[in-house]
Design an enzyme around this catalytic site. Sequence first.
Site, short mmCIF file in Angstrom:
data_model
loop_
_atom_site.label_atom_id
_atom_site.label_comp_id
_atom_site.label_asym_id
_atom_site.label_seq_id
_atom_site.Cartn_x
_atom_site.Cartn_y
_atom_site.Cartn_z
N LYS A 1 0.85 -1.19 0.00
CA LYS A 1 0.00 0.00 0.00
C LYS A 1 0.88 1.23 0.00
O LYS A 1 2.02 1.19 0.47
CB LYS A 1 -0.88 0.03 1.26
CG LYS A 1 -2.12 0.87 1.09
CD LYS A 1 -3.13 0.09 0.29
CE LYS A 1 -4.50 0.70 0.32
NZ LYS A 1 -5.51 -0.30 -0.03
N1 GLU Z 1 -7.29 0.11 -3.03
C1 GLU Z 1 -8.08 -1.05 -3.31
C2 GLU Z 1 -8.12 -1.96 -2.11
O1 GLU Z 1 -7.93 -1.54 -0.99
C3 GLU Z 1 -7.67 -1.74 -4.59
C4 GLU Z 1 -6.29 -2.29 -4.62
C5 GLU Z 1 -5.86 -2.79 -5.99
O2 GLU Z 1 -6.66 -2.84 -6.90
O3 GLU Z 1 -4.69 -3.12 -6.10
O4 GLU Z 1 -8.43 -3.11 -2.21
#
Ligand code: GLU
Length: 421
Positions: free
Chosen positions: A110
């Site tokens: 993240k």
């Molecule tokens: N931000 C989204 C999540 O928390 C999507 C992550 C992604 O598609 O890599 O799942």
Amino acid sequence: MSTKQKHNTNPFEMALKQVDLAARHMDLEPGLVARLKSPEKEVIAHFPARMSDGQLKIFTGYRVQHNDTRGPYKGGLRYHPLTDLDEVRALAMWMTWKSAVVNIPFGGAKGGIQCNPKEMSSTEIESMTRRFTYEISSIIGPDLDIPAPDVYTNPQVMAWIMDTYSIIQGRTVGGVVTGKPLELGGSLGRFEATGKGVFITALEAVKSKGLQMEGQKVAIQGSGNVGGVAARYFAQAGCKVVALSDSKGGVYNPGGLDVEHALACKNKYACVMGPEIEGEEINNEQLLTLDCDILVPSALEGVITKHNASQIQAGIIAEGANGPTTPGADAILEDKGVLIVPDILANAGGVTVSYFEWVQNLQNLLWSEKEIDSRLTGILQKSFAEVRKTSQQKKVGMRVAALILGIDRVVSAMKLRGIYP
Ligand code: GLU
């Protein structure tokens, strides 16, 4: 003041506690648990970007890579004033379990930049994004770490990341990010995927209770890419969406809101509680304890705590947000018999269609919306059934069951790979 500030919920502490709760039902050596709890790599960048008034501003950005045992690191990038290292660590860890729960070949990561994009111009956001991409360019890539949208980032931000990375590489590299605009290799259905997945998994929860979706009263915290999209699917299925909110507050109508109208108001006035909306003005805390059947927290983490859990009236909670419920609240909700569709299952539609986008990019394929849709629905229904089965077999709530399933898949992969050297 956010709930996070008020109750001092540390998301990383929450995430660590969740691992301990799951580990109690698994036979894991202590060293392995310690490994699962620690992110593999963390980058903190303090970097400059020029603002429209000519001044330089220093931003702090993070990219935390939690685990890549099952595949490249994968996870969103958020722009928020309260983002910090511990939040990004927690979100990275949840991505690892999420990818494993839906069994797609990704690890977890993240990113976040501490900033207030609502007070920045598009040019300022672009400069900040491009410089941050440069800062993390050596640790991202289509087979290394693939960012995606998260809170207050969108397909345009992904396009800037893709362009900056491609320029550094000297060739166009579509697969470095997902959630791109369609014109740049984005996938059909990616924008709706997280909200749609919340609806699909909530429907499985409703069916598992022997109920029907039609007529269910749904309260949704948030009205963005997750909450707003989910609201449409709930309304289309004949539910009464009784409440919706945004960061400024919300609106409540026990008779059911006109979702399209509320979302149009949000577009027009930048807030769901527009002057033409029929309903009572409420705040985001009040929304959580309203009279409803399904509660869908789709904003930020740490909003359902031991302080308000006992007042929650919903029988089902479908977590569109990451980490909306603290472990203290979980215990209270479990005692009350509330069925929780945990974040790492309920909002996994986003990363699942990100996976479809990445596969299409790597193979230069274009899948139809119908194909995306049926694959997404199939994966989420299967994952729901697997989590439910684990929950029944191990006699644990759905959150711990999802964690057991996800962690077990990561651990099996780790054991097969072994330790180097
Ligand atoms: N931000 C989204 C999540 O928390 C999507 C992550 C992604 O598609 O890599 O799942």
